[in-house]
Design a protein around this motif. Structure first.
Motif, PDB file in Angstrom:
ATOM      1  N   LEU A 112     -15.361 -26.893   3.320  1.00 39.15           N
ATOM      2  CA  LEU A 112     -14.045 -27.515   3.847  1.00 39.15           C
ATOM      3  C   LEU A 112     -12.819 -26.979   2.863  1.00 39.15           C
ATOM      4  CD1 LEU A 112     -15.110 -31.248   4.692  1.00 39.15           C
ATOM      5  CD2 LEU A 112     -14.867 -29.105   6.196  1.00 39.15           C
ATOM      6  N   GLU A 113     -12.952 -26.492   2.029  1.00 37.29           N
ATOM      7  CA  GLU A 113     -11.846 -26.221   0.904  1.00 37.29           C
ATOM      8  C   GLU A 113     -11.891 -24.646   1.209  1.00 37.29           C
ATOM      9  OE1 GLU A 113      -9.122 -25.360  -1.465  1.00 37.29           O
ATOM     10  OE2 GLU A 113      -9.722 -27.702  -1.422  1.00 37.29           O
ATOM     11  N   VAL A 114     -10.394 -24.296   1.624  1.00 39.38           N
ATOM     12  CA  VAL A 114     -10.279 -22.834   1.798  1.00 39.38           C
ATOM     13  C   VAL A 114     -10.611 -21.939   0.747  1.00 39.38           C
ATOM     14  CG1 VAL A 114      -7.705 -23.002   1.067  1.00 39.38           C
ATOM     15  CG2 VAL A 114      -8.672 -21.366   3.170  1.00 39.38           C
ATOM     16  N   GLN A 115     -10.425 -22.160  -0.300  1.00 37.76           N
ATOM     17  CA  GLN A 115     -10.696 -21.430  -1.716  1.00 37.76           C
ATOM     18  C   GLN A 115     -12.110 -21.248  -1.767  1.00 37.76           C
ATOM     19  OE1 GLN A 115      -8.932 -23.126  -5.129  1.00 37.76           O
ATOM     20  NE2 GLN A 115      -7.170 -23.749  -3.975  1.00 37.76           N
ATOM     21  N   TRP A 116     -12.804 -22.376  -1.265  1.00 38.06           N
ATOM     22  CA  TRP A 116     -14.411 -22.039  -1.506  1.00 38.06           C
ATOM     23  C   TRP A 116     -14.879 -21.373  -0.319  1.00 38.06           C
ATOM     24  CZ3 TRP A 116     -15.334 -27.974  -1.424  1.00 38.06           C
ATOM     25  CH2 TRP A 116     -14.819 -28.682  -2.804  1.00 38.06           C
ATOM     26  N   SER A 117     -14.372 -21.250   0.970  1.00 40.80           N
ATOM     27  CA  SER A 117     -14.864 -20.661   2.141  1.00 40.80           C
ATOM     28  C   SER A 117     -14.304 -19.013   1.976  1.00 40.80           C
ATOM     29  CB  SER A 117     -14.313 -21.011   3.333  1.00 40.80           C
ATOM     30  OG  SER A 117     -12.858 -21.072   3.414  1.00 40.80           O
ATOM     31  N   ASN A 118     -13.297 -18.957   1.345  1.00 40.21           N
ATOM     32  CA  ASN A 118     -12.824 -17.516   0.902  1.00 40.21           C
ATOM     33  C   ASN A 118     -13.676 -16.764  -0.117  1.00 40.21           C
ATOM     34  OD1 ASN A 118     -10.420 -15.363   1.059  1.00 40.21           O
ATOM     35  ND2 ASN A 118     -10.647 -15.978  -1.161  1.00 40.21           N
ATOM     36  N   THR A 119     -14.050 -17.654  -1.155  1.00 43.05           N
ATOM     37  CA  THR A 119     -14.932 -16.890  -1.999  1.00 43.05           C
ATOM     38  C   THR A 119     -16.254 -16.730  -1.545  1.00 43.05           C
ATOM     39  OG1 THR A 119     -13.694 -18.173  -3.660  1.00 43.05           O
ATOM     40  CG2 THR A 119     -15.910 -17.486  -4.392  1.00 43.05           C
ATOM     41  N   VAL A 120     -16.758 -17.744  -0.870  1.00 44.21           N
ATOM     42  CA  VAL A 120     -18.258 -17.173  -0.202  1.00 44.21           C
ATOM     43  C   VAL A 120     -18.183 -16.024   0.716  1.00 44.21           C
ATOM     44  CG1 VAL A 120     -20.072 -18.283   1.491  1.00 44.21           C
ATOM     45  CG2 VAL A 120     -18.922 -19.731  -0.233  1.00 44.21           C
ATOM     46  N   ALA A 121     -16.972 -16.005   1.459  1.00 48.80           N
ATOM     47  CA  ALA A 121     -16.854 -14.802   2.382  1.00 48.80           C
ATOM     48  C   ALA A 121     -16.811 -13.793   1.705  1.00 48.80           C
ATOM     49  CB  ALA A 121     -15.748 -14.958   3.479  1.00 48.80           C
ATOM     50  N   LEU A 122     -16.022 -13.752   0.725  1.00 49.98           N
ATOM     51  CA  LEU A 122     -15.859 -12.387  -0.044  1.00 49.98           C
ATOM     52  C   LEU A 122     -17.340 -12.033  -0.744  1.00 49.98           C
ATOM     53  CD1 LEU A 122     -12.296 -12.997  -1.884  1.00 49.98           C
ATOM     54  CD2 LEU A 122     -12.936 -11.042  -0.299  1.00 49.98           C
ATOM     55  N   ALA A 123     -18.011 -12.950  -1.169  1.00 50.50           N
ATOM     56  CA  ALA A 123     -19.171 -13.006  -1.875  1.00 50.50           C
ATOM     57  C   ALA A 123     -20.178 -12.311  -1.014  1.00 50.50           C
ATOM     58  CB  ALA A 123     -19.902 -14.251  -2.605  1.00 50.50           C
ATOM     59  N   LEU A 124     -20.247 -12.750   0.288  1.00 51.47           N
ATOM     60  CA  LEU A 124     -21.152 -12.269   1.396  1.00 51.47           C
ATOM     61  C   LEU A 124     -20.806 -10.902   1.521  1.00 51.47           C
ATOM     62  CD1 LEU A 124     -21.167 -15.459   3.702  1.00 51.47           C
ATOM     63  CD2 LEU A 124     -23.143 -14.338   2.336  1.00 51.47           C
ATOM     64  N   LEU A 125     -19.550 -10.296   1.703  1.00 49.92           N
ATOM     65  CA  LEU A 125     -18.991  -9.112   1.912  1.00 49.92           C
ATOM     66  C   LEU A 125     -19.573  -8.131   0.828  1.00 49.92           C
ATOM     67  CD1 LEU A 125     -15.478  -9.682   3.575  1.00 49.92           C
ATOM     68  CD2 LEU A 125     -17.544  -8.678   4.702  1.00 49.92           C
ATOM     69  N   GLN A 126     -19.317  -8.794  -0.387  1.00 56.58           N
ATOM     70  CA  GLN A 126     -19.728  -7.789  -1.457  1.00 56.58           C
ATOM     71  C   GLN A 126     -21.442  -7.482  -1.575  1.00 56.58           C
ATOM     72  OE1 GLN A 126     -17.907  -6.591  -4.178  1.00 56.58           O
ATOM     73  NE2 GLN A 126     -19.691  -5.571  -4.724  1.00 56.58           N
ATOM     74  N   MET A 127     -22.011  -8.598  -1.209  1.00 57.44           N
ATOM     75  CA  MET A 127     -23.820  -8.548  -1.290  1.00 57.44           C
ATOM     76  C   MET A 127     -24.006  -7.658  -0.066  1.00 57.44           C
ATOM     77  SD  MET A 127     -25.097 -12.373  -2.334  1.00 57.44           S
ATOM     78  CE  MET A 127     -24.152 -13.114  -1.205  1.00 57.44           C
ATOM     79  N   GLU A 128     -23.192  -7.716   1.204  1.00 56.15           N
ATOM     80  CA  GLU A 128     -23.643  -6.568   2.112  1.00 56.15           C
ATOM     81  C   GLU A 128     -23.301  -5.493   1.811  1.00 56.15           C
ATOM     82  OE1 GLU A 128     -24.677  -5.421   5.804  1.00 56.15           O
ATOM     83  OE2 GLU A 128     -25.021  -7.487   5.068  1.00 56.15           O
ATOM     84  N   GLU A 129     -22.138  -4.935   1.045  1.00 53.91           N
ATOM     85  CA  GLU A 129     -21.916  -3.758   0.619  1.00 53.91           C
ATOM     86  C   GLU A 129     -22.770  -3.253  -0.324  1.00 53.91           C
ATOM     87  OE1 GLU A 129     -19.353  -0.310   0.111  1.00 53.91           O
ATOM     88  OE2 GLU A 129     -19.397  -1.822   1.606  1.00 53.91           O
ATOM     89  N   ASN A 130     -23.291  -4.094  -1.240  1.00 53.47           N
ATOM     90  CA  ASN A 130     -24.475  -3.672  -2.288  1.00 53.47           C
ATOM     91  C   ASN A 130     -25.481  -3.455  -1.690  1.00 53.47           C
ATOM     92  OD1 ASN A 130     -22.303  -3.972  -4.521  1.00 53.47           O
ATOM     93  ND2 ASN A 130     -23.341  -6.141  -5.143  1.00 53.47           N
ATOM     94  N   ALA A 131     -25.889  -4.061  -0.517  1.00 64.37           N
ATOM     95  CA  ALA A 131     -27.269  -3.695   0.074  1.00 64.37           C
ATOM     96  C   ALA A 131     -27.306  -2.570   0.825  1.00 64.37           C
ATOM     97  CB  ALA A 131     -27.542  -4.849   1.049  1.00 64.37           C
ATOM     98  N   GLN A 132     -26.218  -1.910   1.030  1.00 67.48           N
ATOM     99  CA  GLN A 132     -26.067  -0.785   1.857  1.00 67.48           C
ATOM    100  C   GLN A 132     -26.101   0.633   0.949  1.00 67.48           C
ATOM    101  OE1 GLN A 132     -22.592  -0.506   4.263  1.00 67.48           O
ATOM    102  NE2 GLN A 132     -23.356  -2.136   5.363  1.00 67.48           N
TER     103      GLN A 132
END
Length: 132
Positions: A112-132
């Motif tokens: 619910l907190e925008v700072q948390w959702s932003n950090t989670v989204a960035l982390a997911l993008l970073q993990m996706e980038e690392n997986a490639q």
């Protein structure tokens, strides 16, 4: 709103600390986990119009539970009363989620907190980038 939210580890940077040191300390205090690798996700303003507040996001990897004899994850609550943000303790349950569960929770607005959702989204993008 009167609903529960998923949250990520976070807190206030204490005097003399840098953002990564604060992240290491908060992970230890809130989860009793020590991580040997932190990847910065960037530094972002939380209140652009007033020029206040920053979020420093990180992805932590190579983590393990702290030995019960270690002082890193233990917090002396009497000493903590004088710290900035000392009243910012909330009741939390630690849960483990797969990357897919984390993505689904993020899409469904479970952070619910925008700072948390932003950090989670960035982390997911970073993990996706690392997986490639």
């Amino acid at each position: 709103e009167d609903r529960e939210s998923y949250a990520i580890v976070g807190g206030i940077i204490e005097s003399g600390e840098d953002p990564s040191g604060a992240a290491v300390r908060e992970i230890a205090e809130e989860m009793n986990i020590e991580c040997s690798n932190l990847k910065s996700l960037g530094r972002y303003r939380t209140d652009v119009n007033r020029g206040m507040g920053w979020v420093n996001g990180f992805v932590a990897t190579q983590c393990a539970f702290i030995n019960s004899n270690s002082s890193l994850g233990k917090r002396n609550m009497a000493d903590a009363k004088e710290e900035v943000g000392a009243a910012d303790f909330e009741n939390q349950d630690v849960i483990m989620m797969s990357r897919k569960e984390l993505l689904l929770a993020s899409i469904q607005g479970e952070f619910l907190e925008v700072q948390w959702s932003n950090t989670v989204a960035l982390a997911l993008l970073q993990m996706e980038e690392n997986a490639q």
